[in-house]
Write a protein that holds these residues in place. Structure first.
Motif, PDB file in Angstrom:
ATOM      1  N   ALA A 287      19.070  27.502 -14.344  1.00 39.95           N
ATOM      2  CA  ALA A 287      20.531  27.475 -14.333  1.00 39.95           C
ATOM      3  C   ALA A 287      21.052  26.521 -13.268  1.00 39.95           C
ATOM      4  O   ALA A 287      22.013  25.766 -13.491  1.00 39.95           O
ATOM      5  CB  ALA A 287      21.066  28.888 -14.097  1.00 39.95           C
ATOM      6  N   MET A 288      20.373  26.554 -12.087  1.00 39.68           N
ATOM      7  CA  MET A 288      20.789  25.644 -11.019  1.00 39.68           C
ATOM      8  C   MET A 288      20.604  24.190 -11.452  1.00 39.68           C
ATOM      9  O   MET A 288      21.467  23.337 -11.201  1.00 39.68           O
ATOM     10  CB  MET A 288      19.986  25.926  -9.745  1.00 39.68           C
ATOM     11  N   SER A 289      19.490  23.911 -12.128  1.00 37.17           N
ATOM     12  CA  SER A 289      19.234  22.547 -12.574  1.00 37.17           C
ATOM     13  C   SER A 289      20.285  22.110 -13.593  1.00 37.17           C
ATOM     14  O   SER A 289      20.807  20.992 -13.533  1.00 37.17           O
ATOM     15  CB  SER A 289      17.833  22.463 -13.185  1.00 37.17           C
ATOM     16  N   HIS A 290      20.594  23.016 -14.506  1.00 37.87           N
ATOM     17  CA  HIS A 290      21.608  22.675 -15.516  1.00 37.87           C
ATOM     18  C   HIS A 290      22.974  22.468 -14.883  1.00 37.87           C
ATOM     19  O   HIS A 290      23.715  21.531 -15.231  1.00 37.87           O
ATOM     20  CB  HIS A 290      21.667  23.793 -16.570  1.00 37.87           C
ATOM     21  N   ASP A 291      23.311  23.326 -13.918  1.00 39.49           N
ATOM     22  CA  ASP A 291      24.618  23.204 -13.277  1.00 39.49           C
ATOM     23  C   ASP A 291      24.709  21.965 -12.400  1.00 39.49           C
ATOM     24  O   ASP A 291      25.788  21.373 -12.255  1.00 39.49           O
ATOM     25  CB  ASP A 291      24.908  24.449 -12.435  1.00 39.49           C
ATOM     26  N   LEU A 292      23.573  21.558 -11.791  1.00 45.45           N
ATOM     27  CA  LEU A 292      23.605  20.380 -10.929  1.00 45.45           C
ATOM     28  C   LEU A 292      23.706  19.088 -11.741  1.00 45.45           C
ATOM     29  O   LEU A 292      24.214  18.072 -11.237  1.00 45.45           O
ATOM     30  CB  LEU A 292      22.346  20.339 -10.049  1.00 45.45           C
ATOM     31  N   LYS A 293      23.229  19.106 -12.967  1.00 40.45           N
ATOM     32  CA  LYS A 293      23.282  17.876 -13.773  1.00 40.45           C
ATOM     33  C   LYS A 293      24.720  17.449 -14.052  1.00 40.45           C
ATOM     34  O   LYS A 293      25.024  16.251 -14.097  1.00 40.45           O
ATOM     35  CB  LYS A 293      22.532  18.088 -15.094  1.00 40.45           C
ATOM     36  N   THR A 294      25.601  18.418 -14.237  1.00 43.83           N
ATOM     37  CA  THR A 294      26.995  18.076 -14.552  1.00 43.83           C
ATOM     38  C   THR A 294      27.684  17.354 -13.402  1.00 43.83           C
ATOM     39  O   THR A 294      28.248  16.255 -13.604  1.00 43.83           O
ATOM     40  CB  THR A 294      27.763  19.350 -14.940  1.00 43.83           C
ATOM     41  N   PRO A 295      27.663  17.889 -12.163  1.00 41.17           N
ATOM     42  CA  PRO A 295      28.306  17.130 -11.078  1.00 41.17           C
ATOM     43  C   PRO A 295      27.608  15.807 -10.782  1.00 41.17           C
ATOM     44  O   PRO A 295      28.258  14.828 -10.405  1.00 41.17           O
ATOM     45  CB  PRO A 295      28.237  18.090  -9.890  1.00 41.17           C
TER      46      PRO A 295
END
Length: 479
Positions: free
Chosen positions: A279-287
């Motif tokens: 989830a952290m990886s997915h969320d970091l890709k957006t910013p």
């Protein structure tokens, strides 16, 4: 002593039980034989003592001339009776053995008084020189016995000689009431006869039966420990292995339940950890994507290039961190692997990137393992080699039991005290976080985890002629 002890718990328990049983059987057999010998000697001695006491009492009640006549009548083998004016000196009489003392006590008891008497024993009753000062007195029935034995066959003569060898010669001298002495020469069983084979066979059968039952019991008790140890070893290779069957005695069921609970908790922990980092990886890709788009709007080319470089490094760190945290969570897909084809594909990939990779040696048979994991492990090792050593050499050594791959480079090497630290997550020899110089510090840790999951090991060492050598040892699965 530690080197002589068996390595396994089963072997040590069997050693203790078998040693104790054998020692107990030997002691029991020795006690039984000794008691049997004493009983034989006691019974034989009591009978002879009673006969001698009856003769002494009879002679005491008669005049001297009548005694001589009665002594000749009673002198019948295996007991010879003689009247003597004084005690006969014998060298055998100097020996006060347990047999003579026992016979003396039995004779005093049968006579009912403490009159003087001398009991002498000879361990060689088949010869008259057992009592050297009595050359005139042959042992009981020796003349008639010799004549009788002369007519025997050799086998019968041997049996008779063996029977006589089991006898113990006695010279018993008792003082009569008038001061004269009467001498008796007789034979008693020594007691130390040949061991009864039926008793030895019984003890042997008992020992074998108890040892067999001990073997079954110890194997039954230690088998759950072996199963638990095998399960613990395979847990490191595959966290998703089938749970242990919770069957058997209460203690075994409790241990299996505790192991299964621990395995379930580990799976849940790894799954939760992987889910969080995914989830952290997915969320970091957006910013990161938004920052890259905004960086494109910058007018300053130099600033825009530095932004893009930092964003690329952030993406790589997120990816490698996620890969490392996933670790060995995914189940393995075991199948035969053509290691040479895998190495050649990695060599081709490296050459496309302008890196030099050479292969030396060949495998003898396919390696059984997870192709994706093995490829990832070798790719990490090759990346590390060409990153610091510019070029890499892969030396293949395939034996019947294991496959060894040596990845050698020509870099500066690693200080000896740092050889183990480089496997720790995020540990790098360089202070900078540049991918071109230091990487993320996760590649070697992931490679070692994969090697351990396959039952092998990964070590690093400095080469004598310069550079570093990564040694990957992978055991072949038993056929």
């Amino acid at each position: 002593m530690k080197r002589l002890l068996p390595a396994s718990l089963f072997g040590r328990m069997m050693l203790v039980l078998s040693s104790g049983l054998i020692l107990a059987q030997l002691l029991s057999a020795s006690i039984n034989f000794a008691e049997r010998d004493r009983a034989v000697l006691r019974n034989s001695g009591m009978q002879s003592a009673q006969r001698i006491a009856d003769v002494v009492k009879l002679l005491d009640s008669m005049p001297h001339q009548e005694r001589l006549r009665i002594a000749k009548i009673l002198s019948v083998p295996p007991q010879v009776v003689d009247l003597e004016p004084s005690p006969i000196k014998t060298t055998a009489a100097a020996m006060r053995s347990a047999q003579t003392m026992m016979f003396s006590q039995a004779l005093h008891s049968a006579l009912g008084d403490e009159r003087p008497l001398i009991v002498s024993a000879s361990a060689n009753p088949s010869e008259a020189n057992g009592f050297p000062d009595m050359h005139r007195r042959p042992l009981p029935g020796m003349a008639s016995m010799a004549a009788y034995m002369s007519g025997m066959t050799q086998a019968s003569r041997s049996s008779m000689q063996a029977f006589m060898a089991e006898k113990l010669g006695f010279l018993i001298q008792v003082q009569l009431h008038d001061g004269s002495w009467v001498a008796f020469t007789t034979q008693l069983h020594q007691g130390a006869q040949a061991p009864p084979w039926h008793l030895l066979l019984t003890l042997l059968v008992l020992l074998a039966s108890v040892l067999f039952l001990s073997f079954v019991a110890v194997r039954w008790m230690t088998r759950p420990l072996a199963v638990l140890a095998s399960a613990a070893e395979s847990l490191g290779e595959d966290i998703h292995r089938p749970p242990l069957p919770e069957a058997g005695p209460a203690e075994v069921r409790r241990a299996a339940h505790a192991f299964n609970t621990m395995q379930a908790q580990l799976i849940r922990f790894i799954t939760d950890r992987t889910r969080i980092f995914s989830a952290m990886s997915h969320d970091l890709k957006t910013p990161i994507t938004r920052m890259r788009l905004r960086a494109e709007l910058l007018d300053d080319d130099d600033v825009r290039a530095r932004f893009e470089k930092d964003l690329l490094e952030m993406e790589q760190m997120v990816k490698y961190t996620l890969d490392f945290m996933r670790g060995l969570d995914q189940p393995q897909h075991i199948q035969p692997i053509d290691i040479m084809s895998l190495l050649e594909s990695l060599q081709a990939d490296a050459e496309e990137m302008g890196r030099e990779v050479q292969i030396q040696g060949r495998t003898n048979k396919p390696f059984v393992g997870d192709p994706a994991r093995i490829k990832r492990c070798l790719a990490n090792l090759l990346d590390n080699a060409v990153l610091y050593g510019e070029r890499a050499l892969i030396v293949v050594d395939d034996s019947a039991t294991s496959l060894t791959l040596r990845i050698q480079d020509q870099g500066p090497g690693i200080p000896e005290e740092e050889l183990e630290k480089v496997f720790e997550p995020f540990y790098r020899l360089e202070a900078s976080r540049s991918r071109q110089t230091g990487g993320t510090g996760l590649g070697l840790g992931i490679a070692r985890d994969i090697a351990r999951a396959a039952g092998g090991r990964l070590t690093l060492q400095n080469r004598r002629d310069g550079g570093m050598e990564a040694i990957l040892e992978l055991p072949h699965s038993p056929a």
